[in-house]
Design a protein around this motif. Structure first.
Motif, PDB file in Angstrom:
ATOM      1  N   MET A   1       0.828  -1.160   0.000  1.00 39.60           N
ATOM      2  CA  MET A   1       0.000   0.000   0.000  1.00 39.60           C
ATOM      3  C   MET A   1       0.876   1.226   0.000  1.00 39.60           C
ATOM      4  O   MET A   1       1.585   1.463   0.954  1.00 39.60           O
ATOM      5  CB  MET A   1      -0.905  -0.002   1.207  1.00 39.60           C
TER       6      MET A   1
ATOM      7  N   ARG B   1      -3.684   4.214   8.184  1.00 35.90           N
ATOM      8  CA  ARG B   1      -3.927   3.452   6.956  1.00 35.90           C
ATOM      9  C   ARG B   1      -5.126   4.008   6.195  1.00 35.90           C
ATOM     10  O   ARG B   1      -5.929   3.269   5.644  1.00 35.90           O
ATOM     11  CB  ARG B   1      -4.126   1.969   7.284  1.00 35.90           C
TER      12      ARG B   1
ATOM     13  N   LEU C   1      -8.532   1.962   5.780  1.00 34.77           N
ATOM     14  CA  LEU C   1      -8.469   0.502   5.683  1.00 34.77           C
ATOM     15  C   LEU C   1      -8.625  -0.171   7.046  1.00 34.77           C
ATOM     16  O   LEU C   1      -9.087  -1.307   7.119  1.00 34.77           O
ATOM     17  CB  LEU C   1      -7.165   0.071   5.021  1.00 34.77           C
TER      18      LEU C   1
ATOM     19  N   PRO D   1     -13.189   0.793   8.072  1.00 34.11           N
ATOM     20  CA  PRO D   1     -14.006   1.089   6.890  1.00 34.11           C
ATOM     21  C   PRO D   1     -15.371   1.700   7.214  1.00 34.11           C
ATOM     22  O   PRO D   1     -16.037   2.217   6.326  1.00 34.11           O
ATOM     23  CB  PRO D   1     -14.151  -0.269   6.194  1.00 34.11           C
TER      24      PRO D   1
ATOM     25  N   THR E   1     -15.092   2.972  -1.069  1.00 31.24           N
ATOM     26  CA  THR E   1     -15.377   3.381   0.307  1.00 31.24           C
ATOM     27  C   THR E   1     -16.747   2.901   0.769  1.00 31.24           C
ATOM     28  O   THR E   1     -16.871   2.331   1.855  1.00 31.24           O
ATOM     29  CB  THR E   1     -15.293   4.920   0.433  1.00 31.24           C
TER      30      THR E   1
ATOM     31  N   ARG F   1     -16.929  -0.863   1.090  1.00 27.10           N
ATOM     32  CA  ARG F   1     -16.233  -1.280   2.310  1.00 27.10           C
ATOM     33  C   ARG F   1     -17.094  -0.985   3.541  1.00 27.10           C
ATOM     34  O   ARG F   1     -17.120  -1.759   4.494  1.00 27.10           O
ATOM     35  CB  ARG F   1     -14.884  -0.560   2.419  1.00 27.10           C
TER      36      ARG F   1
ATOM     37  N   LEU G   1      -4.924  -0.451  -2.400  1.00 27.29           N
ATOM     38  CA  LEU G   1      -5.844  -0.480  -1.252  1.00 27.29           C
ATOM     39  C   LEU G   1      -6.662  -1.759  -1.317  1.00 27.29           C
ATOM     40  O   LEU G   1      -7.871  -1.739  -1.552  1.00 27.29           O
ATOM     41  CB  LEU G   1      -6.773   0.737  -1.273  1.00 27.29           C
TER      42      LEU G   1
ATOM     43  N   ASP H   1     -10.642  -6.842   1.438  1.00 33.09           N
ATOM     44  CA  ASP H   1     -10.567  -8.089   2.215  1.00 33.09           C
ATOM     45  C   ASP H   1     -11.210  -9.217   1.442  1.00 33.09           C
ATOM     46  O   ASP H   1     -12.122  -9.040   0.697  1.00 33.09           O
ATOM     47  CB  ASP H   1     -11.252  -7.933   3.568  1.00 33.09           C
TER      48      ASP H   1
END
Length: 125
Positions: free
Chosen positions: A1, A36, A52, A55, A91, A94, A122, A125
């Motif tokens: 990242m 992050r 991150l 979220p 965004t 997430r 970025l 998961d």
């Protein structure tokens, strides 16, 4: 990242990442206050912000408004089915994943180069 470099204090610092995408010059700029977290800019205009580690944190006003709508759609924690038109830094996708586990989501983003950049820098998961 991001691109790691020495901060001079023995801790790695993170540099911004810039890359040409279909929509212009995309930049991922680290947030100085959240270790992050990143802001996505396209041609210098802020588009989205993502943390991150958290979220569910929504920095931009427009993101908070969408988050409130999501929160009102169903009881807290209940999975949703969502389609996101425009992905940015993912965004809101997430946010939904963090606040409503087991939700089914699809992100539609026309800028394939932007998607590659965000997924590389970025990761989801």
């Amino acid at each position: 990242m991001g691109r790691a470099r020495s901060s001079g204090r023995g801790q790695p610092a993170v540099e911004a990442v810039a890359e040409q995408v279909d929509g212009g010059l995309a930049q991922l700029v680290p947030d100085r206050d959240r270790s992050r977290a990143w802001t996505l800019l396209i041609d210098g205009a802020p588009q989205s912000h993502v943390d991150l580690d958290d979220p569910a944190y929504l920095s931009f006003e427009y993101q908070r408004r969408f988050g409130h709508v999501v929160d009102l759609l169903a009881p807290a924690g209940k999975p949703l089915q969502a389609v996101h038109l425009g992905g940015g830094a993912f965004t809101l996708a997430r946010y939904v994943a963090a606040t409503r586990p087991r939700s089914t989501q699809q992100v539609v983003e026309r800028d394939a180069a932007l998607v590659r950049l965000v997924r590389r820098e970025l990761p989801l998961d």
